[in-house]
Design an enzyme around this catalytic site. Structure first.
Site, PDB file in Angstrom:
ATOM      1  N   LYS A   1      35.841  30.947  43.243  1.00  0.00           N
ATOM      2  CA  LYS A   1      36.367  31.156  44.592  1.00  0.00           C
ATOM      3  C   LYS A   1      35.490  32.114  45.379  1.00  0.00           C
ATOM      4  O   LYS A   1      35.512  33.318  45.138  1.00  0.00           O
ATOM      5  CB  LYS A   1      37.797  31.715  44.522  1.00  0.00           C
ATOM      6  CG  LYS A   1      38.377  32.046  45.899  1.00  0.00           C
ATOM      7  CD  LYS A   1      39.818  32.506  45.831  1.00  0.00           C
ATOM      8  CE  LYS A   1      40.304  32.973  47.191  1.00  0.00           C
ATOM      9  NZ  LYS A   1      41.657  33.554  47.144  1.00  0.00           N
TER      10      LYS A   1
ATOM     11  N   ASP B   1      45.336  37.375  42.574  1.00  0.00           N
ATOM     12  CA  ASP B   1      43.922  37.725  42.710  1.00  0.00           C
ATOM     13  C   ASP B   1      43.754  39.193  42.366  1.00  0.00           C
ATOM     14  O   ASP B   1      44.137  40.065  43.155  1.00  0.00           O
ATOM     15  CB  ASP B   1      43.432  37.483  44.153  1.00  0.00           C
ATOM     16  CG  ASP B   1      43.334  36.002  44.484  1.00  0.00           C
ATOM     17  OD1 ASP B   1      43.964  35.191  43.762  1.00  0.00           O
ATOM     18  OD2 ASP B   1      42.645  35.649  45.462  1.00  0.00           O
TER      19      ASP B   1
ATOM     20  N   LYS C   1      36.125  35.220  41.410  1.00  0.00           N
ATOM     21  CA  LYS C   1      36.065  35.244  42.867  1.00  0.00           C
ATOM     22  C   LYS C   1      35.031  36.271  43.295  1.00  0.00           C
ATOM     23  O   LYS C   1      34.872  37.303  42.657  1.00  0.00           O
ATOM     24  CB  LYS C   1      37.468  35.607  43.379  1.00  0.00           C
ATOM     25  CG  LYS C   1      37.606  35.793  44.865  1.00  0.00           C
ATOM     26  CD  LYS C   1      39.095  35.976  45.217  1.00  0.00           C
ATOM     27  CE  LYS C   1      39.252  36.502  46.634  1.00  0.00           C
ATOM     28  NZ  LYS C   1      40.656  36.804  46.969  1.00  0.00           N
TER      29      LYS C   1
END
Lengths: 318, 791
Positions: free
Chosen positions: A254, A155, A218
Site C-alpha cells: 500500500k 494500519d 505500507k
C-alpha cells in the site's frame, strides 16, 4: 480475502544479507514511469481498477461524523452511476477498497456504512499514528479499541527508533504484539520510509514486518516530508517478491501519501504489474492510500465517457 | 474499433492488459523520405547525386515494406567521391580550429532541432539511434576541434579517412568514428551498411547545413564490396572499420600490402560477460539483465555468470519476472531457426530453460529464454545466436568468476554486479575488456576511451584516445600496390646449414646464443647462421631461431607478464634504471660490438650506446608519469580510464641503429608492463645478442624480454602465427608487411618500411620528437574504462 500471512520466525541472516543499489533502483523507477498504458477503454478500465484499490482516507484533526459520513457515501459510489452505466460497469460492484480513519472515528464510519448497507471494510490507523512515539502499552490498547469499535483493518506504524538503530529483533517482537492485538483484523504495517534513511533499511524493515505477520506493508503515513515515491516502492515490492519466493505467502502493498492524480495511479498499477505480476492487481494485495485521488480519477473517467472535462461542481463532493 | 466487445472496459478490468502500444509516428521521417522521392542518392560534394543506370538496393521496415532505395555506387562514383574528398580535405585542413569547432557545434544544435526526424528514420530502418547521445557526441568532439592545436601540437590529420560499417552496427558507432575524424581535420568517406544508409545520409545533410565545406564528408552506399573498393582508392590515408569479425578480417586481407593502416572495431556480436556476485543487489542485476538481453536489437551478446551461492535466487527471480513476457521479434525465419537450433542443442546437453512461454510454431518471434546449467562449450555460450536467448553459468569464487568472464574470444565489455567496492575494482582490473560497467549494463558517452581486446578489434574509440587513430606524428608508410606474396610459403624457407668455409683457420668464428624465455640458449632446431661484417668476413655464428623458439619465448612471457604488469610503475622504473645502469657498465663492449658489426666508427658507436642509455632512462622515468584519467560524464557516478599493457608484443627490428632501435622498443613496451619477443636485424644481430648479457645483469625479470635471432621472414611468420601475441611491430620489407596484414588481421600491427641508412631513417631513433615517443607509448597500451554509476 486470500490466506493471511502467518509470518515466520525472525531470520536475521536473511535480513543481514540484504543489498540494494540505489542508482539501479532509481533507474528502474524511471523505466517503470516510462511504461505507458494504452488510451481509451484501457485507461478507463485501469482507472476503475485503481478506484477499487483505494483506501479512501481522511486523517485530520477536524474530522467529525459528518465529513466521515460523506466519505463513506463516496466510498460506496466512487464514480457517478450514469458514468459507470455507460461503460457497463454499474453492476460490477465498483466501490473503494476501504475507508480509512482515525481510531476515534471508527464507530462513526462503521455506523454510516451499516446504514448504507455496505460491506466496505473500515480501516483505522493506530499505534501512536503518525510518529509512533508513545509507550507500547498504549499503542497496543489503541489497536484493541479500534478493533472493538468495528475496524477490520488496522494500519500500524512501526517504531522508527528500533529500525534506525538496527534493533530488528525488538521491532519484530513489537509487530508480533500488534498482530496479536489485531486478532482477525488485517494488519497493514506503515514503514514511514521517509524516516528510514536508506533503501537497505527500507528493505530490511519490509522483511521484518512481513516475518512478523503483516498482511500489507505500507510506505508512509502521509505526514512525513517524503511520502510514497516509486523508487522506494520498488524496494518494498522486491522485498514482497523475495518473501513470497521464500515462503509462498503473498503480502500486499500500500503506497500512501501524496498520490493525487489519475496518471500517478496508473504508474502505481504498472509498477505492481511489472514487478509482481497480475496476481497482485487486486484490492486483496494492493491498496492506494489517498484522499483527493478519487476526484481526479472520476474526472478522467468523465472525460473518457463524454469526451469533455467536467466542471468541478458536476461531480459529487467527497 | 471492430472488436470493441472483446475490449470492453469490463474485460480489460479483469485482464489488466496494457493494451496495444501507441503506433510510433513516422511523419517527419516519411516527409524527409518523400522529399527525396524515396530514392536516396549518394552524398558527394555536398549534395545528393543520382548517377544513371546504377543498381539500387531496397531498405525495408519492420513489416517488410520498402521504405526507400539506395544507390549501389560503382567505380566511377567512388573515383569522383575520392576526388571530391581530397579537395575537401585541403579546404578543411586549412580552416581554423575554431571554425571546425563551430561547424560541429552547429551540427549538435541542428541534431537537437531535427531529433524527431533522426529518431524516426533510425526506427524505420530498425537500427537503434538515440538523438541525445548523438548531440552529446557532437558537442564533445566540437570541444576537441577547438583545442586540437593547443593540446595536440605536432600531430597532423591523416588525410582522407574511410569509415566502413557493416549492416548491424549501431548508428552511434558510425558517428563515434566520423566526428572525431572530422574534428581533427580529416575528410571522411562513410560507407554505411544498407540499414544505416538512410539515417547516415540524413546526418550528412545536416552537417552540410551546419556549414561543413562540400566534399569533407561524402557518403557512398552500396552492397558488400563497396567498402573494400572505397578503402582501396589511392586517395585514402586511413581505413577504420566497425562491424562484424568476418567482414573486418576480409577487409584487412584485401587491404594487405597497400601501405595504409587499417583498424577494426568488431563489437558486433561480441559476447560479453554479465557477472553477478553474491554481494550483488540481485534484484537490480536481474532487472538489468532483462533490460538488456531481451531486446530485439543489441550490439553485444551477454553470457551471464552467477556465483553459486545466489544462483538459485537468480533463477527464481528470473522465472518470476519473465513469466508471461511477450515474444521478441527476430530479424527473419532463418535467424529464428538458428536460435531454435542453439536452444535445442543446449537442451540436449542437459541444459534447462527458463522461457516466458513456449516458442510459437512459426513467425519471426521468439520468447525470452534463459538457458541454465549450460555446458561452456555449447554454441549457445560460445556464439549465442542473435535473439532473446541468454546462457547462464555458475562459478564458485570471485576469482573463478573473473576467469569464466575472461574465457572467451571477445573483449568488448563486461557488466559486473556487486555492492563490494574492492571486489568491483579488482574484477574490473582483471577483465580483459575495453569497458566495465559496475552495477549497470551499459553506458554511452564519448568521453570514455575503450579499446577492443582480442577478437573485438584493434581500435581505441572514444575520449582523447579515440582521436589518435585519425592523427599521425611520425611519417606514415607510403602508399603502395600489393605485390604477389605466396602467403603459405612466406618464411617457410628451410634454414640453410652453413658449411664452414675454413679458408682462414686463424679466425674460427665465435658462436653466439640468443635469449628465449630468460634462458640463454641455442636455437631449438640446433641450426645456426653466419653473421658477416660489412666487409664480408664471418664474425660469428648466431642461432637460427624458428617457430619453436618463438613458442617457448611466448610461453615463458605469458607466465611472467601478468606479474610484471601488476608491479607498481615505480618498481618497473627501477628495473629499467638498473638496465640502463647495466648498459652503462658495458658501454665499451657494446660500442665495440656495434663497431665490429656495422662498420661504424668507434666514435659513432659510442654515441649510439650513449643515446641508448639515455633512451632507457627516458622510458624508466616515464613509467610512473604516463597515467590514466577520470573522465567527467554528464551522468552521476565515477569513471576511470586507464591504459593497460597489451600482453606479449612481437617486434621485428630494423637494421638501422641495431642497439638503439632495440633499446627504444624494449623500453617502451616493457615500461607499461608488456612482455616483448624481439627479432634483431637479420643483417646485424650481434649488438642485440651481446646485449643479452646486459639484460641478464639487471633487475628486469627473466622471460619479460626474449631476443631470438634468425631469418627475418621465418621469425615474422612464427610471430604472426602465434595467437597469444597481441601486437606486432615490424620494420622490414613490403612483402613482410603485406604478409602480416593478410595473416594476422586481428593483431595490432605497427608497420614500418625498412629505412635506408639515411638522415631520415636514423632520425626516427636518434632524435624522436615528443609526439613520436608518445605515439610509441600509445602503441604499447590498450584503454579500459570503468563506469560506476552512483545515485
Amino acid at each position: 480475502m486470500s490466506d493471511r500471512n502467518p509470518g515466520m520466525d525472525l531470520d536475521l541472516e536473511w535480513v543481514s544479507k540484504v543489498r540494494v543499489n540505489t542508482q539501479a533502483v532509481l533507474k528502474r523507477a524511471q523505466q517503470v514511469q516510462g511504461r505507458k498504458v494504452a488510451k481509451k477503454e484501457w485507461q478507463a478500465a485501469w482507472l476503475l481498477k485503481a478506484v477499487t484499490c483505494i483506501d479512501l482516507t481522511t486523517l485530520s484533526g477536524d474530522d467529525t461524523p459528518s465529513n466521515v459520513h460523506r466519505l463513506c457515501m463516496k466510498a460506496t459510489q466512487p464514480v457517478r452511476y450514469d458514468l459507470l452505466r455507460s461503460m457497463d460497469m454499474h453492476d460490477k460492484g465498483i466501490t473503494t477498497a476501504a475507508v480509512c480513519v482515525y481510531p476515534s472515528r471508527v464507530a462513526d464510519a462503521v455506523k454510516s456504512l451499516k446504514a448504507a448497507n455496505s460491506s466496505i471494510p473500515v480501516a483505522s490507523v493506530a499505534t501512536g499514528f503518525p510518529a509512533g512515539q508513545t509507550p507500547l502499552k498504549t499503542r497496543l490498547e489503541e489497536v484493541r479499541m479500534a478493533v472493538e469499535d468495528g475496524a477490520t483493518e488496522i494500519d500500524i506504524v512501526i517504531n522508527r527508533t528500533l529500525a534506525l538503530t538496527g534493533q530488528w529483533a525488538d521491532l519484530y517482537k513489537e509487530i508480533r504484539h500488534f498482530r496479536e492485538a489485531c486478532g482477525d483484523a488485517h494488519m497493514k504495517t506503515i514503514l514511514a520510509v521517509g524516516e528510514l534513511g536508506t533503501f537497505t533499511n527500507v528493505y530490511k524493515a519490509s522483511l521484518v514486518s512481513m516475518m512478523a505477520g503483516s498482511d500489507f506493508i505500507k510506505t508512509s503515513t502521509g505526514k512525513e516530508s517524503v511520502n510514497a515515491t516509486y523508487p522506494v516502492a520498488i524496494v518494498m515490492v522486491r522485498a514482497i517478491r523475495d518473501y513470497y519466493l521464500k515462503t509462498g505467502h503473498k503480502v500486499g502493498f500500500k503506497p500512501a501519501g501524496g498520490i493525487r492524480t489519475a496518471q500517478e495511479a496508473l504508474v502505481w498499477l504498472v509498477l505492481m504489474k511489472e514487478e509482481l505480476g497480475d496476481q497482485w492487481l487486486t484490492p486483496n494485495l494492493f491498496r492506494l492510500g489517498a484522499s483527493s485521488l478519487l476526484g481526479d480519477i472520476e474526472r478522467q473517467i468523465y472525460h473518457y465517457v463524454t469526451g469533455r472535462y467536467p466542471a468541478y461542481h458536476e461531480l459529487p463532493m467527497a | 474499433m471492430a472488436d470493441r466487445s472483446s475490449h470492453s472496459v469490463y474485460n480489460i478490468f479483469n485482464s489488466m492488459e496494457f493494451g496495444p502500444s501507441a503506433e510510433s509516428s513516422a511523419a517527419t521521417a516519411a516527409s524527409w523520405l518523400e522529399k527525396h522521392s524515396r530514392s536516396l542518392g549518394l552524398f558527394i560534394d555536398g549534395k545528393f547525386v543520382h548517377p544513371d543506370n546504377r543498381e539500387t538496393l531496397a531498405v525495408s521496415d519492420l513489416k517488410g515494406e520498402i521504405l526507400c532505395s539506395i544507390v549501389c555506387a560503382d567505380d566511377e562514383d567512388i573515383l569522383s567521391c575520392a576526388t571530391s574528398s581530397a579537395k575537401g580535405f585541403q579546404k578543411w585542413k586549412e580552416m581554423s580550429d575554431s571554425w571546425r569547432h563551430k561547424v560541429l557545434l552547429r551540427l549538435a544544435s541542428s541534431l537537437q532541432r531535427y531529433s524527431q526526424c533522426v529518431c524516426e528514420v533510425c526506427d524505420l530502418c530498425r537500427i537503434p539511434g538515440s538523438a541525445p547521445a548523438l548531440v552529446r557526441l557532437a558537442q564533445y568532439y566540437a570541444g576537441w576541434a577547438q583545442l586540437r592545436h593547443t593540446l595536440l601540437p605536432e600531430w597532423n590529420p591523416r588525410g582522407v579517412v574511410a569509415v566502413v560499417m557493416s549492416d548491424d552496427v549501431f548508428f552511434y558507432s558510425v558517428w563515434l568514428k566520423v566526428l572525431p575524424a572530422l574534428a581533427v581535420g580529416n575528410a571522411v568517406i562513410v560507407v554505411p551498411g544498407v540499414k544505416t544508409a538512410p539515417p547516415t545520409l540524413l546526418l550528412a545533410q545536416l552537417l552540410m547545413e551546419a556549414g561543413l565545406p562540400a566534399g569533407v564528408l561524402n557518403v557512398v552506399t552500396g552492397n558488400g564490396s563497396v567498402g573494400v573498393r572505397v578503402a582501396q582508392n589511392n586517395q585514402i590515408s586511413y581505413v577504420t572499420y566497425s562491424g562484424s569479425k568476418q567482414d573486418g578480417e576480409l577487409l584487412m586481407k584485401q587491404m594487405a600490402g597497400r601501405g595504409i593502416p587499417v583498424s577494426l572495431s568488431l563489437s558486433v556480436c561480441s559476447v560479453c560477460p554479465f557477472i553477478i556476485f553474491e554481494t550483488a543487489d540481485v534484484d537490480s542485476a536481474v532487472d538489468g539483465l532483462m533490460d538488456t538481453a531481451f531486446k530485439n536489437c543489441t550490439e553485444w551478446r551477454w553470457v551471464v555468470c552467477v556465483q553459486e551461492s545466489v544462483y538459485d535466487a537468480v533463477v527464481e527471480k528470473l522465472k518470476f519476472r519473465m513469466a508471461g513476457m511477450k515474444c521478441v521479434g527476430v530479424s527473419d525465419e532463418c535467424e529464428r531457426g538458428r536460435v531454435d537450433a542453439a536452444v535445442h542443442e543446449a537442451e540436449q546437453q542437459g541444459a534447462t530453460l527458463i522461457q516466458s512461454r513456449p516458442p510459437p510454431s512459426s513467425g519471426c518471434v521468439y520468447p525470452p529464454t534463459v538457458v541454465c546449467n549450460v555446458a561452456p562449450s555449447c554454441s549457445a555460450v560460445v556464439s549465442p545466436p542473435p535473439g532473446p536467448v541468454v546462457p547462464l553459468l555458475s562459478f564458485r569464487s570471485a576469482a573463478e568468476g573473473v576467469a569464466l568472464g575472461n574465457y572467451r574470444p571477445h573483449g568488448r565489455a563486461a557488466s559486473i554486479w556487486t555492492e563490494d567496492l574492492t571486489l568491483a575494482l579488482e574484477t574490473a582490473k582483471s577483465l580483459c575488456v575495453g569497458l566495465v560497467c559496475v552495477n549497470t549494463h551499459s553506458v554511452t558517452d564519448p568521453s570514455l576511451p575503450q579499446s577492443g581486446r582480442r577478437e573485438s578489434g584493434t581500435c581505441t574509440d572514444g575520449g582523447r584516445e579515440g582521436l589518435y587513430q585519425f592523427l599521425s606524428a611520425s611519417v606514415t608508410p607510403a602508399r603502395s600496390e600489393p605485390v604477389s606474396v605466396d602467403y603459405t610459403r612466406f618464411g617457410a624457407a628451410a634454414s640453410r646449414f652453413l658449411v664452414p668455409e675454413g679458408s682462414n683457420s686463424s679466425s674460427v668464428s665465435r658462436s653466439c646464443s640468443h635469449l628465449v624465455g630468460g634462458k640463454v640458449c641455442k636455437a631449438d632446431s640446433g641450426c645456426s647462421r653466419a653473421v658477416q661484417a660489412p666487409g664480408g668476413t664471418v664474425l660469428a655464428q648466431c642461432p637460427d631461431g624458428g617457430r619453436k623458439d618463438v613458442r617457448n619465448a611466448v610461453e615463458a612471457a605469458l607466465k611472467v607478464q601478468p606479474g610484471w604488469m601488476k608491479k607498481s610503475p615505480a618498481a618497473r622504473a627501477l628495473a629499467l634504471y638498473s638496465l640502463a645502469d647495466s648498459l652503462d657498465k658495458r658501454r665499451q663492449d657494446m660500442a665495440a660490438s656495434i663497431h665490429n658489426q656495422t662498420g661504424l666508427s668507434m666514435e659513432e658507436a659510442a654515441q649510439e650506446v650513449e643515446l641508448s642509455i639515455s633512451r632507457l632512462s627516458d622510458w624508466a622515468a616515464l613509467c610512473d608519469k604516463q597515467n590514466g584519467h577520470v573522465p567527467l560524464l554528464p551522468h552521476t557516478g565515477s569513471a576511470l580510464s586507464t591504459p593497460e599493457a597489451l600482453g606479449v608484443v612481437g617486434v621485428v627490428l630494423p637494421d638501422t641503429k641495431p642497439l638503439l632501435s632495440m633499446v627504444s622498443v624494449l623500453g617502451a613496451t616493457v615500461s607499461v608492463g608488456n612482455a616483448v619477443v624481439m627479432v634483431p636485424s637479420e643483417k646485424f644481430p650481434l649488438p642485440a645478442l651481446d646485449f643479452i648479457s646486459v639484460l641478464q645483469a639487471c633487475d628486469v625479470p627473466a622471460g619479460v624480454v626474449s631476443v631470438i635471432s634468425g631469418g627475418k621472414d621465418q621469425l615474422t611468420q612464427a610471430l604472426a602465427n602465434h595467437n597469444e601475441i597481441q601486437a606486432i611491430w615490424y620494420w622490414g620489407s613490403a612483402e613482410g608487411r603485406q604478409f602480416l596484414q593478410h595473416c594476422s588481421p586481428l593483431k595490432r600491427l605497427w608497420l614500418h618500411c625498412e629505412e635506408e641508412e639515411d638522415e631520415d631513417g636514423g632520425k626516427f631513433w636518434t632524435k624522436p620528437s615528443f609526439s613520436m615517443q608518445e605515439e610509441m607509448w600509445r602503441e604499447c597500451v590498450v584503454w579500459k574504462s570503468v563506469w560506476i554509476p552512483t545515485a
